[in-house]
Design an enzyme around this catalytic site. Sequence first.
Site, short mmCIF file in Angstrom:
data_model
loop_
_atom_site.label_atom_id
_atom_site.label_comp_id
_atom_site.label_asym_id
_atom_site.label_seq_id
_atom_site.Cartn_x
_atom_site.Cartn_y
_atom_site.Cartn_z
N LYS A 1 1.22 -0.98 0.01
CA LYS A 1 0.37 -0.01 -0.21
C LYS A 1 0.59 0.97 0.14
CE LYS A 1 -1.59 1.68 4.66
NZ LYS A 1 -1.48 3.15 4.37
N ASN A 2 2.51 1.88 0.88
CA ASN A 2 2.22 2.42 0.51
C ASN A 2 3.80 2.82 -0.46
OD1 ASN A 2 1.74 2.99 3.25
ND2 ASN A 2 2.95 2.17 4.84
N ARG B 1 -2.76 10.08 4.56
CA ARG B 1 -1.98 10.94 5.14
C ARG B 1 -1.27 11.37 3.93
NH1 ARG B 1 1.29 13.60 8.40
NH2 ARG B 1 3.54 13.03 8.16
N CYS C 1 -3.77 7.64 9.86
CA CYS C 1 -3.91 6.98 11.34
C CYS C 1 -3.61 8.21 12.26
CB CYS C 1 -3.36 6.26 11.65
SG CYS C 1 -3.38 4.51 10.56
N ARG D 1 1.87 14.17 12.96
CA ARG D 1 2.78 14.29 12.40
C ARG D 1 3.24 14.99 11.20
NH1 ARG D 1 -0.33 8.68 10.49
NH2 ARG D 1 2.01 8.04 9.00
N PRO D 2 3.89 15.86 11.96
CA PRO D 2 4.45 17.11 10.55
C PRO D 2 4.85 17.10 9.30
CG PRO D 2 5.95 17.08 12.89
CD PRO D 2 4.69 15.51 12.77
N ILE D 3 5.02 17.75 8.94
CA ILE D 3 5.23 17.83 7.07
C ILE D 3 6.46 19.04 6.79
CG2 ILE D 3 3.28 16.66 6.11
CD1 ILE D 3 2.43 18.92 4.94
N ASP D 4 6.57 19.84 8.11
CA ASP D 4 7.88 19.97 7.64
C ASP D 4 8.85 19.98 6.71
OD1 ASP D 4 8.40 18.82 10.30
OD2 ASP D 4 10.10 19.54 10.54
N GLN D 5 9.54 18.40 7.28
CA GLN D 5 10.94 18.08 6.71
C GLN D 5 10.37 18.30 4.75
OE1 GLN D 5 13.66 17.86 8.20
NE2 GLN D 5 12.71 18.25 9.81
N ASP E 1 4.83 0.15 11.60
CA ASP E 1 3.57 -0.14 11.48
C ASP E 1 3.54 -1.89 12.27
OD1 ASP E 1 3.26 2.00 10.44
OD2 ASP E 1 3.17 1.40 8.93
N ILE F 1 9.59 5.78 16.54
CA ILE F 1 8.87 6.60 14.87
C ILE F 1 8.00 7.05 16.21
CG2 ILE F 1 8.44 6.59 13.02
CD1 ILE F 1 10.71 5.08 14.16
N ARG G 1 -9.37 0.12 5.22
CA ARG G 1 -7.63 1.35 5.01
C ARG G 1 -6.09 0.14 4.28
NH1 ARG G 1 -6.10 6.10 7.91
NH2 ARG G 1 -4.74 6.04 6.68
C1 UD1 Z 1 4.82 5.99 6.42
C2 UD1 Z 1 4.04 5.10 6.26
C3 UD1 Z 1 3.21 4.80 7.66
C4 UD1 Z 1 4.74 4.49 8.98
C5 UD1 Z 1 5.57 5.17 8.96
C6 UD1 Z 1 7.08 4.86 9.39
C7 UD1 Z 1 2.92 5.70 4.18
C8 UD1 Z 1 2.11 6.24 3.80
N1 UD1 Z 1 2.87 5.78 5.87
O1 UD1 Z 1 4.08 8.15 7.41
O2 UD1 Z 1 2.35 3.57 7.87
O3 UD1 Z 1 4.09 4.32 9.90
O4 UD1 Z 1 6.27 5.71 7.07
O5 UD1 Z 1 7.72 3.56 8.65
O6 UD1 Z 1 4.07 5.35 3.43
N2 UD1 Z 1 8.48 13.73 10.97
C9 UD1 Z 1 8.94 15.04 11.04
N3 UD1 Z 1 8.50 15.74 9.88
C10 UD1 Z 1 8.17 15.58 8.63
C11 UD1 Z 1 8.17 14.19 8.67
C12 UD1 Z 1 7.71 12.95 9.49
O7 UD1 Z 1 8.88 15.39 12.40
O8 UD1 Z 1 8.59 16.47 8.33
C13 UD1 Z 1 8.75 12.63 11.91
C14 UD1 Z 1 7.10 11.64 12.91
O9 UD1 Z 1 6.01 12.86 12.90
C15 UD1 Z 1 7.25 10.79 12.76
C16 UD1 Z 1 8.83 10.92 12.30
O10 UD1 Z 1 8.88 11.68 11.50
O11 UD1 Z 1 7.93 11.02 14.04
C17 UD1 Z 1 8.68 9.37 10.78
O12 UD1 Z 1 7.55 9.97 9.96
P1 UD1 Z 1 7.99 9.62 8.77
O13 UD1 Z 1 8.71 8.49 8.20
O14 UD1 Z 1 8.02 10.79 7.46
O15 UD1 Z 1 6.37 8.57 8.32
P2 UD1 Z 1 5.59 9.03 7.25
O16 UD1 Z 1 5.22 9.23 6.21
O17 UD1 Z 1 4.08 9.80 7.72
#
Ligand code: UD1
Length: 429
Positions: free
Chosen positions: A21-22, A92, A116, A121-125, A304, A326, A396
Amino acid sequence: MQYIMKGGNPLVGEVVIGGAKNAALGILAAAVMTDETVVIDNLPDVRDINVMLEAIAEIGVIVDRVGKHTVKINGSNIHTVQVDNAYIRRMRAGYYLLGALLGKYRHAEVALPGGCDIGSRPIDQHLKGFRVLQAVTSVEYGRVIADAKQLIGGHVYLDMVSVGATINIMLAAALASGSTIIENAAKEPHVVDVANFLNSMGANIKGAGTDVIRIRGVERLHGTEYSIIPDQIEAGTFMLAAAVTRGDVTVCNIIPKHMEAISVKLQEMGCEVVEFDDSIRVVGKPKLQSCNVKTLPYPGFPTDMQPQISVALALAEGTGIVTESIFENRFKYVDELTKMGAQVKVEGNVAVITGTNQLMGAELVAPDLRAGAALVMAGLAAEGFTTVDAIHYILRGYENFDEKLRGLGAEIDVINDEREAQKFRLRVG
Ligand code: UD1
């Protein structure tokens, strides 16, 4: 809609695992980056994927579902770069359309991501990466906007290993001018799969699967035919289901290398794990042994799979410590497990689990996708009847979950009301 099950049957047999899925979510976003037709195979038929297909169809992408697991995509008629599908907000991975559309059209607007509720779950990066590529980013009216007069490759250092940010930056950089380097990149199999897919469309990406990814931007991407890798987490869930029901299950159509962290833990717990070329057999033992687990980015133990292994520890001999490194809020299912008699103490991001001989059936509610699947596993291992409510979460990410479990001998069904529950109880006795 709920699952109802009667626990106690060891799961036995073979189960075929679907596409990841991912990986598929990233690949579908990438597919809109060319004006030529792309054929994607081994697409899982799960809700998150169908939402993504609906969202891209709404912006003008031609989506032709040629088979249950095959889709033809053509992105030559995209008429808007604003993605605001009612459902995408709950998912997401809609954010991958930011990177994809920014790369192709230098402008993208996507409703803020949901997904979920397992912590903030920020997207700052992701946004930092886009800014390195010279885009301007902002958040307005609940939408993330990325705009670039010119998209120019650059050097991105991720503050933390992020799957989403790595893929999103890779998408945009594939069509930027010049070269991009992503350091501290995620190494998950689905990052590699999205990179391989982009390369099959003519992108120039090297190093995916290591922590430094180098992307040389190309002018355009072309059509391709591609088959998505198998789902590591679906496979892992069935492997753990074999362990907790003391069964004997072969998960087929997988890449055993992707399963190593899980296989090793199962062996530590006393299960027999036999690897074949594209399948793994897990033989559960009457007694599982406790172990400690810490979730980490790949190749570490996947977050996961954390709820699923916790269910196994709840049924093991001794005490195991689970450290979630994580996401900060990923133990919400523990309250449900304790209703079944599990002994779990949560302190911050650590759960201390003392195994018990037998879990008891209970009425449960799935708090999210993976925890929902874990509660079903617990129900199948427990004595008596268990119901799991809010199964839309599970749908999902798991295709035909109850059907696959029934194929292994589980007593499980979907019910909509008490009358159907009663019928199930009478039938299975
Ligand atoms: C993806 C997977 C999810 C899995 C996760 C970790 C998808 C759709 N989802 O989620 O199933 O649990 O990887 O393997 O592929 N973070 C920040 N800022 C950012 C991005 C991330 O602080 O801009 C933090 C997150 O809050 C978290 C960590 O980094 O603590 C890892 O997150 P990330 O690997 O980005 O997870 P997702 O891509 O959301």
